[in-house]
Design an enzyme around this catalytic site. Structure first.
Site, PDB file in Angstrom:
ATOM      1  N   ASP A   3       1.044  -1.169  -0.136  1.00 44.86           N
ATOM      2  CA  ASP A   3      -0.012   0.027   0.052  1.00 44.86           C
ATOM      3  C   ASP A   3       0.756   1.402   0.085  1.00 44.86           C
ATOM      4  O   ASP A   3       2.102   0.954   0.279  1.00 44.86           O
ATOM      5  CB  ASP A   3      -0.631   0.022   1.116  1.00 44.86           C
ATOM      6  CG  ASP A   3      -1.634   1.318   1.452  1.00 44.86           C
ATOM      7  OD1 ASP A   3      -2.632   1.682   0.382  1.00 44.86           O
ATOM      8  OD2 ASP A   3      -1.707   1.834   2.409  1.00 44.86           O
ATOM      9  N   CYS A  67      -4.102  -1.166  -2.106  1.00 45.66           N
ATOM     10  CA  CYS A  67      -4.284   0.044  -2.322  1.00 45.66           C
ATOM     11  C   CYS A  67      -5.054   0.492  -3.316  1.00 45.66           C
ATOM     12  O   CYS A  67      -4.678   0.049  -4.416  1.00 45.66           O
ATOM     13  CB  CYS A  67      -2.847   0.944  -2.427  1.00 45.66           C
ATOM     14  SG  CYS A  67      -2.968   2.610  -2.659  1.00 45.66           S
ATOM     15  N   CYS A 180     -11.376   3.029  -0.653  1.00 44.88           N
ATOM     16  CA  CYS A 180      -9.961   3.506  -0.071  1.00 44.88           C
ATOM     17  C   CYS A 180      -9.657   2.736   1.095  1.00 44.88           C
ATOM     18  O   CYS A 180     -10.408   2.547   1.943  1.00 44.88           O
ATOM     19  CB  CYS A 180     -10.110   4.896   0.320  1.00 44.88           C
ATOM     20  SG  CYS A 180      -8.428   5.599   0.873  1.00 44.88           S
ATOM     21  N   HIS A 182      -8.037   3.062   3.667  1.00 47.23           N
ATOM     22  CA  HIS A 182      -8.117   4.056   5.009  1.00 47.23           C
ATOM     23  C   HIS A 182      -9.461   3.959   5.637  1.00 47.23           C
ATOM     24  O   HIS A 182      -9.562   4.088   6.926  1.00 47.23           O
ATOM     25  CB  HIS A 182      -7.704   5.466   5.004  1.00 47.23           C
ATOM     26  CG  HIS A 182      -6.012   5.357   4.812  1.00 47.23           C
ATOM     27  ND1 HIS A 182      -5.401   5.101   3.675  1.00 47.23           N
ATOM     28  CD2 HIS A 182      -5.115   6.142   5.403  1.00 47.23           C
ATOM     29  CE1 HIS A 182      -4.141   5.110   3.986  1.00 47.23           C
ATOM     30  NE2 HIS A 182      -3.917   5.916   4.860  1.00 47.23           N
TER      31      HIS A 182
HETATM   32  N1  DGL Z   1      -4.150   3.754  -0.012  1.00 52.96           N
HETATM   33  C1  DGL Z   1      -4.639   4.915  -0.738  1.00 52.96           C
HETATM   34  C2  DGL Z   1      -5.965   4.250  -1.398  1.00 52.96           C
HETATM   35  O1  DGL Z   1      -6.312   2.896  -0.903  1.00 52.96           O
HETATM   36  C3  DGL Z   1      -5.086   5.911   0.234  1.00 52.96           C
HETATM   37  C4  DGL Z   1      -4.023   6.715   0.568  1.00 52.96           C
HETATM   38  C5  DGL Z   1      -3.108   7.686  -0.128  1.00 52.96           C
HETATM   39  O2  DGL Z   1      -3.780   8.554  -0.824  1.00 52.96           O
HETATM   40  O3  DGL Z   1      -2.045   7.091  -0.533  1.00 52.96           O
HETATM   41  O4  DGL Z   1      -6.479   4.714  -2.135  1.00 52.96           O
END
Ligand code: DGL
Length: 262
Positions: A3, A67, A180, A182
């Site tokens: 990620d 990610c 996403c 997060h």
């Molecule tokens: N890991 C990213 C996602 O899933 C979010 C964090 C980032 O912008 O790097 O889109």
């Protein structure tokens, strides 16, 4: 699994819980994150570099792109380039959305990069019998930063969620995909804004199910030998990664290893 930073730890958590016997190497590219606001070409380049690193360093049997932004930018290229199975976070989530909706009105939220790529609409179009599904896609800039600060609840994040999610509430969806990595950390706040009638679908859980399905199909499970190793590598500040990462993932993240891009 990789990620841009911490978010993929939601996928790691789901995977460790579901498949406790599998070894896991997690790469968090905190030296170069966030990915969500970067051009797709840069994110694709980073994704390919990390994949090459993991294949060379750890002889992995499967790559998980944990990610959404990286999966939107590079999933196809990674699948073509590597000769091991590659699992992304986009398709499992979209399939689940299409399955759970009763009204056919569904939504996805993600970073600007993910939403602007149109990856969710493209993926939905490839899934059979989903012509009746109407997808509303919405970027939520700001959510990631709250999670990165470890601020997953409270007045400020509630106010932001109300403002950002207003168009999604207006779209009257009955299922919302947290597109996403997060966002599962903000599930309670997002759920409060959307209301209890809206089903929240987490790409983390759906991806862990898809990993299990593919390991089954390809007879790639490690078996029940015990002693699974969980390694965490970060390209940024290791102390910060280990500290916040442990709070987000749990005790498996006992320490983090450093990797420097040259
Ligand atoms: N890991 C990213 C996602 O899933 C979010 C964090 C980032 O912008 O790097 O889109």
């Amino acid at each position: 699994m990789f990620d841009s930073g911490f978010g993929g730890l939601t996928v790691a958590r789901a995977l460790i819980d579901l498949l406790p016997n599998e070894h896991l190497v997690y790469f968090g590219d905190t030296g170069r994150y966030p990915y969500g606001s970067k051009p797709q070409g840069d994110v694709a380049k980073y994704a390919l570099e990390i994949a090459d690193f993991l294949v060379a360093e750890s002889d992995i049997k499967m790559l998980v792109v944990a990610c959404n932004t990286a999966a939107a930018a590079a999933f196809e290229e990674l699948s073509e380039r590597l000769n091991i199975p590659v699992v992304g976070v986009i398709e499992p989530g979209v399939r689940s959305l299409a399955e759970v909706t009763a009204t056919g009105r569904v939504g996805v939220i993600g970073t600007v990069g993910t939403i602007d790529s149109g990856a969710y609409q493209h993926t939905l179009a490839t899934i059979p019998n989903t012509e009746h599904v109407e997808l509303t896609a919405l970027a939520c800039p700001g959510f990631v930063e709250f999670v990165e600060r470890g601020e997953t609840s409270g007045r400020q994040v509630e106010v932001l969620a109300k403002r950002l999610l207003a168009p999604m509430v207006d779209a009257a969806v009955d299922a919302l995909l947290l597109g996403c990595t997060h966002y599962p950390f903000l599930a309670r706040t997002i759920g409060n804004v959307m209301g209890s009638d809206v089903v929240l679908v987490s790409s983390a859980d759906e991806t862990a199910f898809e990993i299990t399905r593919q390991l089954d199909e390809l007879s790639l499970h490690r078996g029940t030998g015990g002693g699974a190793e969980h390694r965490f590598i970060s390209s940024g500040d290791i102390a910060w990664f280990a500290d916040l990462g442990r709070r987000l993932l749990g005790p498996e993240l006992a320490r983090a290893e450093a990797h420097e891009w040259v």
